[in-house]
Structure formats: structure tokens, C-alpha cells
Design an enzyme around this catalytic site. Structure first.
Site, PDB file in Angstrom:
ATOM      1  N   THR A  51       0.825  -1.217   0.000  1.00 35.30           N
ATOM      2  CA  THR A  51       0.000   0.000   0.000  1.00 35.30           C
ATOM      3  C   THR A  51       0.856   1.264   0.000  1.00 35.30           C
ATOM      4  O   THR A  51       0.489   2.279  -0.586  1.00 35.30           O
ATOM      5  CB  THR A  51      -0.943  -0.018   1.227  1.00 35.30           C
ATOM      6  OG1 THR A  51      -1.806  -1.156   1.093  1.00 35.30           O
ATOM      7  CG2 THR A  51      -1.791   1.222   1.328  1.00 35.30           C
ATOM      8  N   THR A 102       1.825  -4.205   4.279  1.00 38.08           N
ATOM      9  CA  THR A 102       1.701  -4.529   5.697  1.00 38.08           C
ATOM     10  C   THR A 102       1.101  -5.920   5.943  1.00 38.08           C
ATOM     11  O   THR A 102       1.229  -6.459   7.040  1.00 38.08           O
ATOM     12  CB  THR A 102       0.818  -3.485   6.411  1.00 38.08           C
ATOM     13  OG1 THR A 102      -0.467  -3.482   5.787  1.00 38.08           O
ATOM     14  CG2 THR A 102       1.429  -2.105   6.352  1.00 38.08           C
ATOM     15  N   SER A 147       1.889  -7.559  -0.709  1.00 41.59           N
ATOM     16  CA  SER A 147       2.818  -8.372   0.094  1.00 41.59           C
ATOM     17  C   SER A 147       2.374  -9.821   0.259  1.00 41.59           C
ATOM     18  O   SER A 147       3.185 -10.680   0.607  1.00 41.59           O
ATOM     19  CB  SER A 147       3.082  -7.724   1.447  1.00 41.59           C
ATOM     20  OG  SER A 147       1.948  -7.781   2.263  1.00 41.59           O
TER      21      SER A 147
END
Ligand code: ASP
Length: 328
Positions: free
Chosen positions: A18, A94, A62
Site C-alpha cells: 500500500t 503490511t 505483500s
């Protein structure tokens, strides 16, 4: 003429997430778009803090990173330290940050810190937290006190240990915690203040094979044992169970795990999100006393996802017999 202070060299890499995302009209949502140079350009003061080596190693959400990509990240970071960088900063998504940080921490052999960060709001949203988190990560990376602490995760001006940190909220701006432990430290006006020391063990050897797999399954009410019993046949070399409460399973799971444990290492962790497994409290079938008698390892405070990473890395260097010394 005043002598100019020589700036330290700092290597920054980005992997996507992000923190790198912007609106993409075709996709109807945000997607990775900003490479490392573009993220750094959002924080011009970084150029006055260090000589920067920048690298975009990936532009991925991720969840799509892998152990192999992390081994490439490790090789890049090692090269930078050997070439004189004082620290590494990494930006990424994250969603898997708690896992990637722990993976790298287990194999990181240097005193120089690796500081990882990300963002909960994309570059297209008001309140994009990427630039503030990147600045904080660089401040932590350049602090002398950060040396010898391994891989650190910096989010929202808090510094977390790789072994403790978890993403505990899906969309909240403050989504990172170290449950039952707390952050290692915090940033105050750009300076890092540590409250805890960290006990590090020697770095694990680098994998000499990467084709093996460790399964992670969660105990839940009224679950059958078919998946459990298939684990060995499917070729997995280790099994982690996210168990009930203090590391418990049902009677049928206990029987199945008792059959599996002589063939491959099995760890039972807690699925609760915080706290330790028990060792000597519960005497029922499926409780920790029964499981240990069957040769199953209790995770202690290590969460199920981190147990899987630990077991994978131990198997990768044929060190799975050392598992107990890592579970405290
Ligand atoms: N939502 C995620 C993030 O915060 C996406 C990802 O992990 O790549 O970065």
C-alpha cells in the site's frame, strides 16, 4: 571554511504494498505504482540525513512475496552492508510484514539494523502514512541505539521487534502491535527511545534447500482430521497447528497428531493472538501435557505464522532437531 560532516550511507529498498499504491482507473482500486525513488521523493529531507542507495526490488502486494523473494532481499541487503551501508530500510505491504520481518530477522547476521515499514493508507488517500513511516524508519535505522537489535518494524512512530510484531487490524491506521510484550521503543520528535532490550540468538544458517514445505492448519470446532492426515502424504516436512486457547486440540486431532509426530516435526501454537501456550497445566486428551507426551512441540509465545517460518528455516539447514531451543 567549516568542514562538512560526512553523511552515512543508507540503503533503502521497496517491495511494493500500500505504501507504493495509487489509484488505477482500469483496476478500479489502488495498485503498486511508486518505486523506491518515488517514495523517497515524497520525503525530501531524507537526502540531508544520509547518502541514499535506492532499489526497487519488487512492486507486489505483500501476500505475493515468497521465501525465495526474501532470500533475494537478504542477498541485496548483505551486499549493501558489505559495501559500507550503516543500515537497511525496506518498505513493503503490511499484510505479510510480521512474517517477512521475522524471516529476515532469523537469518540476519549483522549488527547493522534492518528497519521495515509500510503504510495503511495508499498514496491516493488523504492521510497517506507512507512518507511519515519512511521518515521514522530512516530515523530509527540511523540511530546508534538500533544496532544489534536485528530486524525492526516501524509503524506509527512505534518500533517493534520482528519476533513479536503482528498486524492486528485489517484497515485501521494503527494496525500493528506486539501483544503481551509491547513495542521495543518509540519515536519522540525524530529520536528513538527504546524501553526494552532485545535478546537475539545467533543467526540461522542460510537455506541450502528451498523446495520443502511446512503446513499451517488451524484447530476449530468440530473439524475433521482428513487434512491433517493428508499432510505427510502431500510431502510436507513440518506441521504447525494454530491450536485452541493455551495450545489445545480436540481428542480426534490429538490422535491424528500422535500418528504424525513420529514422522515430521509438529508444533502447536495458540490461535488466540496473544499469550503463551501452556506446558504443565491441562491433563485432558488434546491438552498440552498429552500433546508433549506424543512428541509434539509447544510454541510458547511464538505465533503460529512465525512458527511456520522458523520451522521452514530450520528444515532448510537440517536443524529441525534444534526446534525446542527456539520455542520459549
Ligand atoms: N493492505 C496491504 C498493505 O497495507 C497490501 C499489501 O500488504 O501489499 O500494504
Amino acid at each position: 571554511m567549516t568542514a562538512q560532516k560526512k553523511l552515512p550511507t543508507l540503503a533503502i529498498a521497496s517491495l511494493g504494498g500500500t505504501v507504493s499504491m495509487k489509484n488505477d482507473a482500469l483496476a478500479g482500486g489502488v495498485k503498486p505504482a511508486l518505486g523506491c525513488g518515488m517514495q523517497v521523493a515524497q520525503v525530501p529531507e531524507l537526502r540531508n540525513m544520509a547518502l541514499l542507495v535506492l532499489e526497487t526490488l519488487a512492486l507486489l502486494p505483500s501476500a505475493s512475496l515468497s521465501f525465495l523473494s526474501l532470500l533475494d532481499v537478504f542477498a541485496w541487503a548483505k551486499t549493501q552492508i558489505e559495501a559500507g551501508a550503516v543500515a537497511i530500510v525496506m518498505t513493503q505491504g503490511t499484510d505479510s510484514l510480521e512474517e517477512t520481518a521475522y524471516f529476515l530477522d532469523l537469518i540476519w547476521p549483522f549488527d547493522a539494523p534492518v528497519v521495515m515499514t509500510g503504510a495503511m493508507r495508499s498514496a491516493s488517500q488523504p492521510g497517506h502514512d507512507g512518507p511519515a513511516n519512511l521518515l521514522a524508519a530512516v530515523q530509527v535505522a540511523l540511530a546508534g541505539d538500533s544496532r544489534g537489535r536485528g530486524v525492526l518494524v516501524v509503524m506509527g512512530d512505534q518500533v517493534h521487534a520482528a519476533s513479536q510484531v503482528r498486524k492486528t487490524a485489517s484497515l485501521s491506521a494503527s494496525a500493528f502491535e506486539s501483544p503481551g510484550y509491547g513495542p521495543l521503543g518509540m519515536l519522540i520528535e525524530g529520536s528513538v527511545l527504546y524501553h526494552h532490550a532485545i535478546k537475539r540468538t545467533e543467526a540461522l544458517p542460510l537455506p541450502f534447500r528451498t523446495d520443502h514445505r511446512v503446513a499451517l492448519l488451524e484447530s476449530c470446532l468440530s473439524a475433521d482430521v482428513d487434512l491433517l492426515l493428508a499432510v505427510k502424504e502431500l510431502g510436507y516436512e513440518g506441521l504447525v497447528i494454530a491450536g485452541f486457547g493455551a495450545g489445545h486440540v480436540s481428542e480426534s486431532w490429538s490422535t491424528a497428531l500422535g500418528r504424525i509426530a513420529p514422522m515430521l516435526p509438529v508444533i502447536v501454537a495458540t490461535r488466540t493472538g496473544s499469550g503463551s501456550t501452556a506446558r504443565a497445566s491441562y491433563g485432558f486428551v488434546g491438552g498440552e501435557i498429552d500433546l508433549q507426551a506424543k512428541g509434539i512441540h509447544m510454541a510458547g509465545r511464538l505465533c503460529p505464522r512465525k512458527c511456520r517460518i522458523l520451522l521452514w528455516l530450520l528444515c532448510a539447514s537440517n536443524n529441525q532437531h534444534r526446534i525446542e531451543s527456539w520455542l520459549t
